[in-house]
Write a protein that holds these residues in place. Sequence first.
Motif, PDB file in Angstrom:
ATOM      1  N   LYS A 161      -8.020 -40.464   4.638  1.00 36.53           N
ATOM      2  CA  LYS A 161      -8.270 -39.080   4.220  1.00 36.53           C
ATOM      3  C   LYS A 161      -7.279 -38.654   3.143  1.00 36.53           C
ATOM      4  O   LYS A 161      -6.106 -39.025   3.183  1.00 36.53           O
ATOM      5  CB  LYS A 161      -8.150 -38.135   5.420  1.00 36.53           C
ATOM      6  N   ASP A 162      -7.784 -37.862   2.201  1.00 33.52           N
ATOM      7  CA  ASP A 162      -6.917 -37.325   1.153  1.00 33.52           C
ATOM      8  C   ASP A 162      -6.113 -36.113   1.633  1.00 33.52           C
ATOM      9  O   ASP A 162      -5.073 -35.804   1.056  1.00 33.52           O
ATOM     10  CB  ASP A 162      -7.736 -36.932  -0.074  1.00 33.52           C
ATOM     11  N   LYS A 163      -6.622 -35.439   2.666  1.00 33.05           N
ATOM     12  CA  LYS A 163      -5.903 -34.312   3.252  1.00 33.05           C
ATOM     13  C   LYS A 163      -5.900 -34.457   4.767  1.00 33.05           C
ATOM     14  O   LYS A 163      -6.927 -34.778   5.365  1.00 33.05           O
ATOM     15  CB  LYS A 163      -6.553 -32.974   2.859  1.00 33.05           C
ATOM     16  N   SER A 164      -4.762 -34.185   5.396  1.00 34.36           N
ATOM     17  CA  SER A 164      -4.675 -34.337   6.845  1.00 34.36           C
ATOM     18  C   SER A 164      -3.436 -33.636   7.383  1.00 34.36           C
ATOM     19  O   SER A 164      -2.497 -33.319   6.626  1.00 34.36           O
ATOM     20  CB  SER A 164      -4.628 -35.822   7.233  1.00 34.36           C
ATOM     21  N   LEU A 165      -3.435 -33.400   8.674  1.00 39.17           N
ATOM     22  CA  LEU A 165      -2.284 -32.890   9.404  1.00 39.17           C
ATOM     23  C   LEU A 165      -1.859 -33.931  10.422  1.00 39.17           C
ATOM     24  O   LEU A 165      -2.701 -34.491  11.128  1.00 39.17           O
ATOM     25  CB  LEU A 165      -2.613 -31.579  10.122  1.00 39.17           C
ATOM     26  N   ASN A 166      -0.557 -34.188  10.509  1.00 35.35           N
ATOM     27  CA  ASN A 166      -0.031 -35.146  11.481  1.00 35.35           C
ATOM     28  C   ASN A 166       1.148 -34.557  12.230  1.00 35.35           C
ATOM     29  O   ASN A 166       1.891 -33.717  11.689  1.00 35.35           O
ATOM     30  CB  ASN A 166       0.424 -36.433  10.805  1.00 35.35           C
ATOM     31  N   LEU A 167       1.322 -35.012  13.449  1.00 33.30           N
ATOM     32  CA  LEU A 167       2.515 -34.677  14.215  1.00 33.30           C
ATOM     33  C   LEU A 167       3.715 -35.375  13.579  1.00 33.30           C
ATOM     34  O   LEU A 167       3.618 -36.514  13.127  1.00 33.30           O
ATOM     35  CB  LEU A 167       2.338 -35.116  15.666  1.00 33.30           C
ATOM     36  N   LEU A 168       4.844 -34.685  13.577  1.00 34.36           N
ATOM     37  CA  LEU A 168       6.051 -35.173  12.910  1.00 34.36           C
ATOM     38  C   LEU A 168       7.233 -35.095  13.867  1.00 34.36           C
ATOM     39  O   LEU A 168       7.410 -34.100  14.570  1.00 34.36           O
ATOM     40  CB  LEU A 168       6.333 -34.314  11.675  1.00 34.36           C
ATOM     41  N   MET A 169       8.050 -36.164  13.908  1.00 36.07           N
ATOM     42  CA  MET A 169       9.285 -36.137  14.702  1.00 36.07           C
ATOM     43  C   MET A 169      10.469 -36.496  13.798  1.00 36.07           C
ATOM     44  O   MET A 169      10.664 -37.659  13.451  1.00 36.07           O
ATOM     45  CB  MET A 169       9.232 -37.101  15.880  1.00 36.07           C
ATOM     46  N   PRO A 170      11.267 -35.512  13.400  1.00 36.92           N
ATOM     47  CA  PRO A 170      12.448 -35.803  12.579  1.00 36.92           C
ATOM     48  C   PRO A 170      13.650 -36.178  13.447  1.00 36.92           C
ATOM     49  O   PRO A 170      13.859 -35.614  14.529  1.00 36.92           O
ATOM     50  CB  PRO A 170      12.695 -34.477  11.849  1.00 36.92           C
ATOM     51  N   ILE A 171      14.425 -37.122  12.986  1.00 32.48           N
ATOM     52  CA  ILE A 171      15.695 -37.493  13.609  1.00 32.48           C
ATOM     53  C   ILE A 171      16.775 -37.344  12.547  1.00 32.48           C
ATOM     54  O   ILE A 171      16.683 -37.948  11.467  1.00 32.48           O
ATOM     55  CB  ILE A 171      15.666 -38.915  14.169  1.00 32.48           C
ATOM     56  N   ASN A 172      17.786 -36.530  12.836  1.00 31.75           N
ATOM     57  CA  ASN A 172      18.814 -36.199  11.855  1.00 31.75           C
ATOM     58  C   ASN A 172      20.172 -36.775  12.224  1.00 31.75           C
ATOM     59  O   ASN A 172      20.576 -36.782  13.400  1.00 31.75           O
ATOM     60  CB  ASN A 172      18.961 -34.677  11.740  1.00 31.75           C
ATOM     61  N   PHE A 173      20.886 -37.222  11.203  1.00 30.83           N
ATOM     62  CA  PHE A 173      22.295 -37.586  11.336  1.00 30.83           C
ATOM     63  C   PHE A 173      22.994 -37.057  10.093  1.00 30.83           C
ATOM     64  O   PHE A 173      22.557 -37.343   8.969  1.00 30.83           O
ATOM     65  CB  PHE A 173      22.482 -39.098  11.439  1.00 30.83           C
ATOM     66  N   GLY A 174      24.042 -36.262  10.292  1.00 30.72           N
ATOM     67  CA  GLY A 174      24.643 -35.652   9.118  1.00 30.72           C
ATOM     68  C   GLY A 174      26.044 -35.130   9.352  1.00 30.72           C
ATOM     69  O   GLY A 174      26.671 -35.365  10.394  1.00 30.72           O
ATOM     70  N   PHE A 175      26.518 -34.382   8.363  1.00 33.45           N
ATOM     71  CA  PHE A 175      27.877 -33.856   8.395  1.00 33.45           C
ATOM     72  C   PHE A 175      27.912 -32.475   7.749  1.00 33.45           C
ATOM     73  O   PHE A 175      27.345 -32.265   6.667  1.00 33.45           O
ATOM     74  CB  PHE A 175      28.826 -34.797   7.637  1.00 33.45           C
ATOM     75  N   ASN A 176      28.574 -31.539   8.429  1.00 37.61           N
ATOM     76  CA  ASN A 176      28.807 -30.201   7.903  1.00 37.61           C
ATOM     77  C   ASN A 176      30.276 -30.049   7.517  1.00 37.61           C
ATOM     78  O   ASN A 176      31.172 -30.275   8.344  1.00 37.61           O
ATOM     79  CB  ASN A 176      28.469 -29.133   8.950  1.00 37.61           C
ATOM     80  N   TYR A 177      30.503 -29.671   6.274  1.00 36.36           N
ATOM     81  CA  TYR A 177      31.860 -29.367   5.814  1.00 36.36           C
ATOM     82  C   TYR A 177      31.994 -27.855   5.750  1.00 36.36           C
ATOM     83  O   TYR A 177      31.310 -27.190   4.969  1.00 36.36           O
ATOM     84  CB  TYR A 177      32.118 -29.987   4.438  1.00 36.36           C
ATOM     85  N   TYR A 178      32.885 -27.307   6.579  1.00 36.76           N
ATOM     86  CA  TYR A 178      32.993 -25.863   6.731  1.00 36.76           C
ATOM     87  C   TYR A 178      33.985 -25.271   5.732  1.00 36.76           C
ATOM     88  O   TYR A 178      35.052 -25.838   5.474  1.00 36.76           O
ATOM     89  CB  TYR A 178      33.440 -25.513   8.151  1.00 36.76           C
ATOM     90  N   ILE A 179      33.613 -24.114   5.206  1.00 38.63           N
ATOM     91  CA  ILE A 179      34.471 -23.374   4.276  1.00 38.63           C
ATOM     92  C   ILE A 179      34.651 -21.964   4.831  1.00 38.63           C
ATOM     93  O   ILE A 179      33.669 -21.273   5.120  1.00 38.63           O
ATOM     94  CB  ILE A 179      33.861 -23.322   2.867  1.00 38.63           C
ATOM     95  N   GLU A 180      35.891 -21.528   4.973  1.00 38.02           N
ATOM     96  CA  GLU A 180      36.183 -20.206   5.524  1.00 38.02           C
ATOM     97  C   GLU A 180      36.085 -19.120   4.454  1.00 38.02           C
ATOM     98  O   GLU A 180      36.267 -19.380   3.266  1.00 38.02           O
ATOM     99  CB  GLU A 180      37.590 -20.188   6.130  1.00 38.02           C
ATOM    100  N   ASP A 181      35.774 -17.909   4.919  1.00 36.26           N
ATOM    101  CA  ASP A 181      35.827 -16.766   4.009  1.00 36.26           C
ATOM    102  C   ASP A 181      37.236 -16.178   4.021  1.00 36.26           C
ATOM    103  O   ASP A 181      38.160 -16.741   4.633  1.00 36.26           O
ATOM    104  CB  ASP A 181      34.774 -15.719   4.375  1.00 36.26           C
ATOM    105  N   GLY A 182      37.423 -15.041   3.364  1.00 34.37           N
ATOM    106  CA  GLY A 182      38.748 -14.442   3.262  1.00 34.37           C
ATOM    107  C   GLY A 182      39.306 -13.925   4.572  1.00 34.37           C
ATOM    108  O   GLY A 182      40.510 -13.634   4.664  1.00 34.37           O
ATOM    109  N   TYR A 183      38.473 -13.824   5.609  1.00 37.87           N
ATOM    110  CA  TYR A 183      38.913 -13.334   6.911  1.00 37.87           C
ATOM    111  C   TYR A 183      39.131 -14.459   7.916  1.00 37.87           C
ATOM    112  O   TYR A 183      39.422 -14.208   9.085  1.00 37.87           O
ATOM    113  CB  TYR A 183      37.895 -12.339   7.467  1.00 37.87           C
ATOM    114  N   GLY A 184      38.974 -15.698   7.495  1.00 36.44           N
ATOM    115  CA  GLY A 184      39.211 -16.825   8.379  1.00 36.44           C
ATOM    116  C   GLY A 184      38.008 -17.256   9.185  1.00 36.44           C
ATOM    117  O   GLY A 184      38.128 -18.103  10.064  1.00 36.44           O
ATOM    118  N   TYR A 185      36.833 -16.684   8.930  1.00 35.43           N
ATOM    119  CA  TYR A 185      35.626 -17.086   9.634  1.00 35.43           C
ATOM    120  C   TYR A 185      34.952 -18.268   8.932  1.00 35.43           C
ATOM    121  O   TYR A 185      35.005 -18.382   7.703  1.00 35.43           O
ATOM    122  CB  TYR A 185      34.613 -15.942   9.689  1.00 35.43           C
ATOM    123  N   MET A 186      34.293 -19.133   9.720  1.00 31.90           N
ATOM    124  CA  MET A 186      33.445 -20.166   9.135  1.00 31.90           C
ATOM    125  C   MET A 186      32.228 -19.464   8.541  1.00 31.90           C
ATOM    126  O   MET A 186      31.380 -18.953   9.265  1.00 31.90           O
ATOM    127  CB  MET A 186      33.000 -21.197  10.183  1.00 31.90           C
TER     128      MET A 186
END
Length: 243
Positions: A161-186
């Motif tokens: 088929k040229d058009k279709s809907l399928n069930l999707l299962m994402p698996i994520n592996f990653g990294f968050n680099y946090y930067i604080e604001d002027g008040y010390g919050y993430m």
Amino acid sequence: MISNLLKVTCLTVLLVFVGSFSFAQSNYFKFSYGLGAGINKSYTDVYKGSFGYTTYGVLDFHVTPFVTLGLEAQYGRVQGGDIVTDPHNRQFINQYNSISANAKLMLGEIVDYDKSEFLYNIRGLYFGTGIGIINNKMTDIVRYKPSWASYDPGYGPFPGKDKSLNLLMPINFGFNYYIEDGYGYMRYVININAQSNFTFGEGLDGYNDSSAKFKNYSPDVYNAYTIGFRYFFGKIKSYRKTL
């Protein structure tokens, strides 16, 4: 007497100040949103996948600073095959979009990073998974072998088929680099993510050939490698660890 009272007063004020500072450092915002983009690589029934692109937007609810529940929407292109080099002269381009619900667990939730600078620096490492739907739309696909094909020229049409809907299962592996604001919050995050998307059905590459003639034994997959930016907002909530 006055000297002792003054000492006690100063000590009390100091403890209150330190306690207030620690409490502020242990507060976080309950929501975040973000945008990002990157490349993807397809692994489907077509002999060889190729690189496409992925863009995304996310909205997350932070159960804690390091546990999230969220929604992710994607738009991009998945492609593979080559009419010249593919053994069956197949190729496809899928201009897709998807939406999924997901959960992520970060290292900071399960380790005591306060006592290790190394663990503190990698507290944003995470793993996650979810469930969703992908909307497939073939903008280019070979349904008939060309007349110059070396084997079985003119064969077709390849089923699918040229058009279709399928069930999707994402698996994520990653990294968050946090930067604080002027008040010390993430407040800000630079995100690097690798995501494997398993699709259930035969819509990702547009081909649904019989496994008796073509190798077709596993789910179609595309892996996305992205970088993005996120912003925290909303009500503030306290956390048991110093952030």
